[in-house]
Motif scaffolding. Structure first.
Motif, PDB file in Angstrom:
ATOM      1  N   ASN A  25     -48.091 -83.121 -60.153  1.00 13.10           N
ATOM      2  CA  ASN A  25     -48.029 -82.301 -59.366  1.00 13.10           C
ATOM      3  C   ASN A  25     -48.258 -81.287 -58.675  1.00 13.10           C
ATOM      4  OD1 ASN A  25     -44.988 -82.794 -59.062  1.00 13.10           O
ATOM      5  ND2 ASN A  25     -45.041 -82.471 -57.177  1.00 13.10           N
ATOM      6  N   TYR A  26     -48.873 -80.550 -57.676  1.00 10.14           N
ATOM      7  CA  TYR A  26     -48.751 -79.214 -57.758  1.00 10.14           C
ATOM      8  C   TYR A  26     -47.042 -78.861 -57.050  1.00 10.14           C
ATOM      9  CZ  TYR A  26     -53.576 -78.758 -58.007  1.00 10.14           C
ATOM     10  OH  TYR A  26     -54.810 -78.820 -57.713  1.00 10.14           O
ATOM     11  N   PHE A  27     -46.703 -77.975 -56.692  1.00  8.64           N
ATOM     12  CA  PHE A  27     -45.220 -77.554 -55.843  1.00  8.64           C
ATOM     13  C   PHE A  27     -45.534 -75.977 -56.287  1.00  8.64           C
ATOM     14  CE2 PHE A  27     -43.431 -74.707 -59.695  1.00  8.64           C
ATOM     15  CZ  PHE A  27     -44.038 -74.840 -60.411  1.00  8.64           C
ATOM     16  N   TRP A  28     -44.391 -75.502 -54.655  1.00  8.31           N
ATOM     17  CA  TRP A  28     -43.807 -74.705 -54.385  1.00  8.31           C
ATOM     18  C   TRP A  28     -42.841 -74.895 -53.470  1.00  8.31           C
ATOM     19  CZ3 TRP A  28     -47.617 -70.377 -52.221  1.00  8.31           C
ATOM     20  CH2 TRP A  28     -46.598 -69.311 -51.623  1.00  8.31           C
ATOM     21  N   TYR A  29     -41.658 -74.262 -54.597  1.00  9.07           N
ATOM     22  CA  TYR A  29     -40.205 -74.416 -54.154  1.00  9.07           C
ATOM     23  C   TYR A  29     -39.443 -73.403 -52.752  1.00  9.07           C
ATOM     24  CZ  TYR A  29     -40.116 -78.374 -57.373  1.00  9.07           C
ATOM     25  OH  TYR A  29     -39.537 -79.051 -58.980  1.00  9.07           O
ATOM     26  N   LEU A  30     -38.935 -73.629 -52.127  1.00  4.54           N
ATOM     27  CA  LEU A  30     -38.105 -72.895 -50.966  1.00  4.54           C
ATOM     28  C   LEU A  30     -36.801 -73.319 -51.045  1.00  4.54           C
ATOM     29  CD1 LEU A  30     -41.008 -73.567 -48.192  1.00  4.54           C
ATOM     30  CD2 LEU A  30     -40.993 -71.716 -49.569  1.00  4.54           C
ATOM     31  N   ARG A  31     -36.269 -72.889 -50.627  1.00  7.51           N
ATOM     32  CA  ARG A  31     -34.509 -72.356 -50.621  1.00  7.51           C
ATOM     33  C   ARG A  31     -33.888 -73.081 -49.284  1.00  7.51           C
ATOM     34  NH1 ARG A  31     -33.195 -68.510 -52.377  1.00  7.51           N
ATOM     35  NH2 ARG A  31     -33.085 -68.912 -54.889  1.00  7.51           N
ATOM     36  N   ASP A  32     -33.582 -73.754 -48.607  1.00  8.73           N
ATOM     37  CA  ASP A  32     -32.557 -73.571 -47.392  1.00  8.73           C
ATOM     38  C   ASP A  32     -31.367 -73.367 -47.338  1.00  8.73           C
ATOM     39  OD1 ASP A  32     -30.391 -75.045 -47.725  1.00  8.73           O
ATOM     40  OD2 ASP A  32     -31.743 -77.081 -47.266  1.00  8.73           O
ATOM     41  N   PRO A  33     -30.873 -72.594 -45.409  1.00  9.50           N
ATOM     42  CA  PRO A  33     -29.441 -71.806 -45.954  1.00  9.50           C
ATOM     43  C   PRO A  33     -28.434 -73.130 -46.588  1.00  9.50           C
ATOM     44  CG  PRO A  33     -30.778 -71.739 -43.909  1.00  9.50           C
ATOM     45  CD  PRO A  33     -32.115 -73.183 -44.532  1.00  9.50           C
ATOM     46  N   ALA A  34     -28.471 -73.710 -46.876  1.00 10.58           N
ATOM     47  CA  ALA A  34     -27.494 -73.780 -47.469  1.00 10.58           C
ATOM     48  C   ALA A  34     -27.338 -74.013 -48.723  1.00 10.58           C
ATOM     49  CB  ALA A  34     -27.098 -75.651 -47.609  1.00 10.58           C
ATOM     50  N   GLY A  35     -28.823 -73.823 -49.329  1.00 14.23           N
ATOM     51  CA  GLY A  35     -28.961 -73.758 -50.857  1.00 14.23           C
ATOM     52  C   GLY A  35     -29.930 -74.813 -51.603  1.00 14.23           C
ATOM     53  N   ASN A  36     -30.135 -75.610 -50.765  1.00 11.47           N
ATOM     54  CA  ASN A  36     -30.883 -77.320 -51.139  1.00 11.47           C
ATOM     55  C   ASN A  36     -32.299 -76.390 -51.564  1.00 11.47           C
ATOM     56  OD1 ASN A  36     -28.515 -78.792 -50.595  1.00 11.47           O
ATOM     57  ND2 ASN A  36     -28.981 -78.715 -48.576  1.00 11.47           N
ATOM     58  N   PHE A  37     -32.682 -77.000 -52.672  1.00  8.15           N
ATOM     59  CA  PHE A  37     -34.677 -76.572 -52.610  1.00  8.15           C
ATOM     60  C   PHE A  37     -35.165 -77.782 -51.959  1.00  8.15           C
ATOM     61  CE2 PHE A  37     -32.432 -74.976 -57.170  1.00  8.15           C
ATOM     62  CZ  PHE A  37     -32.434 -73.238 -56.632  1.00  8.15           C
ATOM     63  N   ALA A  38     -36.761 -77.037 -51.327  1.00  7.43           N
ATOM     64  CA  ALA A  38     -37.143 -78.366 -50.530  1.00  7.43           C
ATOM     65  C   ALA A  38     -38.930 -77.451 -51.196  1.00  7.43           C
ATOM     66  CB  ALA A  38     -37.154 -77.844 -49.085  1.00  7.43           C
ATOM     67  N   GLU A  39     -39.053 -78.228 -51.969  1.00  2.00           N
ATOM     68  CA  GLU A  39     -40.442 -78.774 -52.723  1.00  2.00           C
ATOM     69  C   GLU A  39     -41.939 -79.111 -51.347  1.00  2.00           C
ATOM     70  OE1 GLU A  39     -40.279 -80.689 -56.164  1.00  2.00           O
ATOM     71  OE2 GLU A  39     -42.529 -80.147 -55.821  1.00  2.00           O
ATOM     72  N   TYR A  40     -42.350 -78.112 -51.397  1.00  3.10           N
ATOM     73  CA  TYR A  40     -44.145 -78.973 -50.524  1.00  3.10           C
ATOM     74  C   TYR A  40     -44.780 -79.589 -51.910  1.00  3.10           C
ATOM     75  CZ  TYR A  40     -43.805 -76.386 -46.304  1.00  3.10           C
ATOM     76  OH  TYR A  40     -43.223 -75.761 -44.819  1.00  3.10           O
TER      77      TYR A  40
END
Ligand SMILES: [Fe+2]
Length: 307
Positions: free
Chosen positions: A241-256
């Motif tokens: 899969n294509y991916f792009w990871y972001l970080r939420d304000p608590a430190g969890n990563f969220a991936e599109y």
């Protein structure tokens, strides 16, 4: 396969308000305070207060009550107690503390997305017309929850719980990070458990229409707050899969994510073990060290609160 989808997850964080705001920006719809819907999957994310960031619960959709009885006896053989209701079964995975619920529910059929006309060498299928991907202005929304990745103090035991107890299938192995990619649907993976000094949520992944939707959504998130960027754009070597990871304000990563491998025939798929310096990416920017070892893990292992 009697398990048919990763239905929902519950995440605990010390300070829910900014995290809720992040997932609203991410493209999920907050249908009730702290409860979020994807476009195709219904309510799939709950954010609640907890002493540190962690995955508290996950729900798996199953076809019928026979599946619940089978899982109850499988868990019992592992020495794990479960609670049975008429159309649900609950058990806690001991190593991560994640509460796992199996619920009898109908399968979700996603409406097929029209194929985007893309040109290539010798393949001119979009002629005298601009690409809709270049013109799209509407924010891209996640279609459904794809997978969740957690750290476990006993990853081997967690794997036994989910594979031998619940009935997840192993799709591929990643020895470099001591992890198995497991599925409870036709998605290549819905769950990955990796070794860690403390149970924690590494990331959640959300299915997008295509790579343009991944890029458009992530670029908008990063434009609003550059500190959200973690890793991307790239294509994973495992799961494709294509991916792009972001970080939420608590430190969890969220991936599109988009274009994940689909496994419909267990016999046709060959489980492989990835290798190489960066086994997670077929291509993309170098993997950041904070992705492999999030910076707050040591503090969480010491019992200090994350933000
Ligand atoms: Fe992922």
């Amino acid at each position: 396969m009697s398990l048919h989808r990763l239905a929902s997850i519950t995440i605990g964080v010390p300070n829910p308000e900014p995290v809720r705001s992040f997932y609203r920006d991410f493209g999920l719809v907050e249908a009730a305070p702290g409860r979020f819907e994807s476009a195709d999957g219904g309510e799939q994310l709950a954010i609640v207060a907890a002493t540190r960031r962690q995955l508290l619960a996950l729900t798996v959709g199953v076809d019928d009550a026979d599946d619940l009885a089978r899982v109850a006896s499988s868990l019992s053989r592992l020495g794990v107690a479960s609670e049975r209701a008429e159309r649900a079964l609950c058990a806690t995975e001991p190593a991560t503390g994640v509460r796992v619920e199996l619920v009898v529910e109908p399968r979700v059929a996603q409406k097929p997305l029209p194929q985007l006309a893309t040109n290539g060498p010798g393949r001119e299928v979009r002629v005298d017309a601009r690409s809709p991907a270049a013109l799209a202005a509407a924010p891209a929304r996640p279609r459904k929850l794809g997978h969740v990745v957690v750290g476990s103090t006993d990853a081997a035991w967690s794997r036994r719980f989910f594979v031998d107890g619940i009935g997840f299938r192993v799709s591929d192995e990643a020895p470099a990070i001591g992890a198995s990619f497991m599925r409870c649907s036709t998605d290549h993976h819905n769950l990955l458990v990796q070794s860690a000094p403390v149970p924690f949520l590494h990331h959640t992944a959300w299915e997008m229409d295509d790579v343009d939707a991944v890029g458009r959504a992530a670029a908008a998130m990063v434009a609003a707050d550059p500190s959200r960027h973690v890793w991307g754009l790239g294509r994973h070597g495992i799961g494709s899969n294509y991916f792009w990871y972001l970080r939420d304000p608590a430190g969890n990563f969220a991936e599109y994510s988009s274009d994940l491998d689909v496994i419909a025939d267990d016999e046709a798929w060959r489980v492989a073990a990835s290798s190489g310096a960066h086994p997670l990416a077929a291509w993309g920017p170098p993997v950041p060290s904070s992705f492999l070892a999030p910076e707050d893990i040591v503090a969480m292992a010491r019992g200090e609160q994350s933000s």
